[in-house]
Structure formats: C-alpha cells, structure tokens
Design an enzyme around this catalytic site. Structure first.
Site, PDB file in Angstrom:
ATOM      1  N   ARG A 170       0.851  -1.191   0.000  1.00 55.37           N
ATOM      2  CA  ARG A 170       0.000   0.000   0.000  1.00 55.37           C
ATOM      3  C   ARG A 170       0.888   1.242   0.000  1.00 55.37           C
ATOM      4  O   ARG A 170       1.891   1.297   0.717  1.00 55.37           O
ATOM      5  CB  ARG A 170      -0.905   0.040   1.238  1.00 55.37           C
ATOM      6  CG  ARG A 170      -2.080  -0.919   1.186  1.00 55.37           C
ATOM      7  CD  ARG A 170      -3.101  -0.550   0.096  1.00 55.37           C
ATOM      8  NE  ARG A 170      -4.220  -1.478   0.029  1.00 55.37           N
ATOM      9  CZ  ARG A 170      -4.265  -2.561  -0.751  1.00 55.37           C
ATOM     10  NH1 ARG A 170      -3.255  -2.862  -1.555  1.00 55.37           N
ATOM     11  NH2 ARG A 170      -5.342  -3.338  -0.752  1.00 55.37           N
ATOM     12  N   HIS A 212      -0.458  -0.334  -9.761  1.00 53.04           N
ATOM     13  CA  HIS A 212      -1.153  -1.256  -8.847  1.00 53.04           C
ATOM     14  C   HIS A 212      -1.692  -2.483  -9.609  1.00 53.04           C
ATOM     15  O   HIS A 212      -2.896  -2.710  -9.667  1.00 53.04           O
ATOM     16  CB  HIS A 212      -2.300  -0.518  -8.126  1.00 53.04           C
ATOM     17  CG  HIS A 212      -2.705  -1.171  -6.843  1.00 53.04           C
ATOM     18  ND1 HIS A 212      -3.147  -0.486  -5.742  1.00 53.04           N
ATOM     19  CD2 HIS A 212      -2.743  -2.483  -6.484  1.00 53.04           C
ATOM     20  CE1 HIS A 212      -3.448  -1.330  -4.763  1.00 53.04           C
ATOM     21  NE2 HIS A 212      -3.204  -2.555  -5.190  1.00 53.04           N
ATOM     22  N   GLU A 250      -3.214   7.236  -5.304  1.00 49.55           N
ATOM     23  CA  GLU A 250      -3.366   6.521  -6.584  1.00 49.55           C
ATOM     24  C   GLU A 250      -4.565   7.111  -7.297  1.00 49.55           C
ATOM     25  O   GLU A 250      -5.581   7.354  -6.643  1.00 49.55           O
ATOM     26  CB  GLU A 250      -3.593   5.028  -6.338  1.00 49.55           C
ATOM     27  CG  GLU A 250      -2.338   4.363  -5.837  1.00 49.55           C
ATOM     28  CD  GLU A 250      -2.487   2.867  -5.580  1.00 49.55           C
ATOM     29  OE1 GLU A 250      -3.521   2.297  -5.972  1.00 49.55           O
ATOM     30  OE2 GLU A 250      -1.579   2.298  -4.984  1.00 49.55           O
TER      31      GLU A 250
HETATM   32  C1  DGY Z   1      -5.040  -6.403  -2.822  1.00 49.95           C
HETATM   33  O1  DGY Z   1      -5.576  -7.485  -3.041  1.00 49.95           O
HETATM   34  O2  DGY Z   1      -5.032  -5.893  -1.702  1.00 49.95           O
HETATM   35  C2  DGY Z   1      -4.413  -5.731  -3.985  1.00 49.95           C
HETATM   36  O3  DGY Z   1      -3.532  -4.747  -3.600  1.00 49.95           O
HETATM   37  C3  DGY Z   1      -5.486  -5.144  -4.855  1.00 49.95           C
HETATM   38  O4  DGY Z   1      -6.119  -4.135  -4.169  1.00 49.95           O
END
Ligand code: DGY
Length: 326
Positions: free
Chosen positions: A237, A285, A266
């Site tokens: 994250r 991402h 993002e």
């Molecule tokens: C997750 O599965 O947490 C990935 O980062 C997609 O959001």
C-alpha cells in the site's frame, strides 16, 4: 438474493453467482462510483461484491445497514471501516492466498527492473536516445547473493523469498509483528528487528497491511538508515512509505533505487518527479492483474456470497466478530 457488483469481473465469477441462483445487478461501464452512487445501487440489493479500492466508510454502512454481506476483491481491506461493518452486523470477506504468487511476481519484476534501470533504459529507446554502446554510463547492479529484507513475511513475502532464493541465492531476513517460524524453515529466513532490517538489507520489499502502525513506516528516518546502495520495493500500500521522503532520499542518494506498484495517492500524477528518475520503476497497482488470478479472486468473492445465500458463514470473513453472538 440479489447482488450489486461494483465493477465488471471475469465471467466465471458472474456465472458462479447465476448458477447459484443469485440475481445480479452490475456496474457494466466499470466507471468508479461515488459513495452516493454506490449507496443508491445498494438500496436495491442484499449483497455487495465490491471491486477495487473505493472506500466503504461509516457513512456507507449507516446507509446500507440492510446488506447481508460484502465480498471484497482484494486481500487488503484498509479501504473498509470494519468497525462500522461489524456494528451493522455485516460480514465482510477478502481474497487471500489466490493472489500471492502474482503479487510476488510484480515485486520480483520491480526488484530486477530497478536493479537494471530497465524502465528508464526502455524510455531512452522510445525517446530516440539510443545512440551508442555506452560502457560506463547508467550501469545497473546485480542481485546475486545479496540480502533481501522483507517487511511483513506472510504469504506474498514468502512467495517472493522463494523466487529470490531460487534465482539469485539471496539471503532472506524479515521483520514482522510475530515470527513466521514456518517461513524461517522453508527459506531459512532470519528474524531481525526493524533497525537491522533497514541497515542490513540490499533490497527491502514491503508486504504488510496498511494499519496505524505501518502507515509511513518508511520515512525520512528509515531511508537515512538504509544502505546507500539499497533498493526499496513496495507492492502493498502506498501509504506505508512517505512518498515525499522517498523522492528526497532518492534525489540525495540516501538509497539507490525504488520500485513501486502502489503510490500515495493513486493514481500517481503523470508529472510526479519519481517518474523521471533513472533508478525508479512505477507500475499502476497491478499486483493481482493476471487473467488467472483475477478469475480466482472473482470466484472466491462470489463463493463467499453464495455461502451467505445458502445460510452459511463466509469462509473468508475478515470481521468474524459478526458471527460471535450466533
Ligand atoms: C489487494 O488485493 O489488496 C491488492 O492490492 C489489490 O487491491
């Protein structure tokens, strides 16, 4: 029962729900919905299959307390106010395991791409700047035998550790809240404190949840304690690193390079200074973005909703407290 699917998902997920007799309403255009639009769409349904990182905050739960369950299509759930969900007695599920290898692939890809300045070099070709065979300019660095420090050694971190060992015989160290003794055996990982992770790692890769404890854990102070030759990778994250501090650490040569699949915010703005640095690789991402993995995620999410329809508990429930009083 009727479900609202907030963005398109691979067909097997839809068919799974249909075959189980769940009625479907779907945001076919896949345009992100505002909180108000999502609340409005949920008024007509019993279940939500929530795709992506759109926030589900306390206002959402106050307005949608009638929902019988929410299936997320992510392993991370920092975008959901779980306390509010639990207060409204709404079980929420996530999609662990099925995306571990695909996400670890992206961490591996970024580690290698950063070490060889691959994105910057590819951009030079596109810009018509490939003029000569430079022998000493813009050299990369090699990973063989180096130390990989994993911050959050769970399923994704373990998958990366296996790849890094198989490909480059990397030594694995890690820092977690709790020791992972299974991983210690499987990849001969050594548990270290956070400071040793920073000072001993040649590459640090982040694989933890975003929580109050991990937010901005990689900041000016941490980057200063890392090796000047270190590479920082984050596929978890964006808010786990402090992005301005990261840019400055790279500009001042406090660390060598960075690879991010997640940014803060993002999407990242197209003129962000990090995008022009030779030792930086940024992806939008895409950790779980393969046909195979997204299909598995859609199936897992739909199976959790089907369990509810059949009067069962969600197998991947995150806020299991909702079932405590039963
Ligand atoms: C997750 O599965 O947490 C990935 O980062 C997609 O959001």
């Amino acid at each position: 029962m009727k479900v609202f699917i907030s963005k398109n998902i691979p067909l097997p997920g839809i068919e799974n729900l249909r075959n189980a007799g769940v009625e479907i309403a779907i945001n076919e255009k896949s345009i992100p919905l505002s909180r108000e639009e999502l609340i409005c769409a949920c008024k007509e349904v019993d279940l939500l299959l929530h795709v992506g990182q759109g926030k589900l905050d306390h206002i959402f739960f106050e307005n949608c307390a009638h929902l019988k369950g929410i299936a997320l299509t992510s392993v991370g759930y920092d975008h959901v106010d779980l306390q509010a969900a639990t207060k409204a007695k709404i079980p929420v599920s996530n999609t662990p395991d099925v995306l571990s290898d695909a996400t670890a692939d992206i961490a591996f890809l970024l580690m290698l791409a950063v070490s060889r300045k691959a994105f910057y070099r590819a951009q030079q070709v596109k810009n018509g700047q490939w003029k000569d065979f430079e022998f000493t300019k813009d050299l990369g660095t090699e990973l063989y035998g180096k130390t990989l420090g994993i911050f959050g050694l769970g399923r994704i971190g373990l998958s990366l550790a296996r790849k890094a060992q198989a490909a480059y015989h990397m030594r694995i160290i890690y820092h977690n809240r709790h020791r992972n003794t299974e991983a210690e055996k499987l990849v001969n990982a050594s548990y270290v404190n956070f400071d040793d992770l920073l000072t001993q790692s040649d590459v640090i890769s982040v694989h933890t949840n975003l929580t109050a404890e991990t937010q901005y854990r990689f900041n000016q102070d941490s980057f200063r304690r890392m090796k000047k030759s270190a590479i920082f990778i984050n596929t978890a994250r964006g808010k786990i690193h402090h992005e301005t501090d990261l840019s400055e650490a790279l500009q001042h040569g406090e660390i060598w390079g960075a690879g991010l699949d997640v940014t803060d915010p993002e999407p990242m703005r197209a003129d962000h200074p990090l995008l022009n640095m030779s030792n930086v690789c940024i992806l939008p991402h895409i950790g779980s973005a393969t046909l195979e993995t997204r299909t598995q995620m859609a199936l897992l999410a739909s199976n959790n909703l089907i369990a509810l329809k059949n009067g069962n508990k969600m197998p991947q429930v995150i806020n299991s407290q909702v079932y405590a009083s039963e």
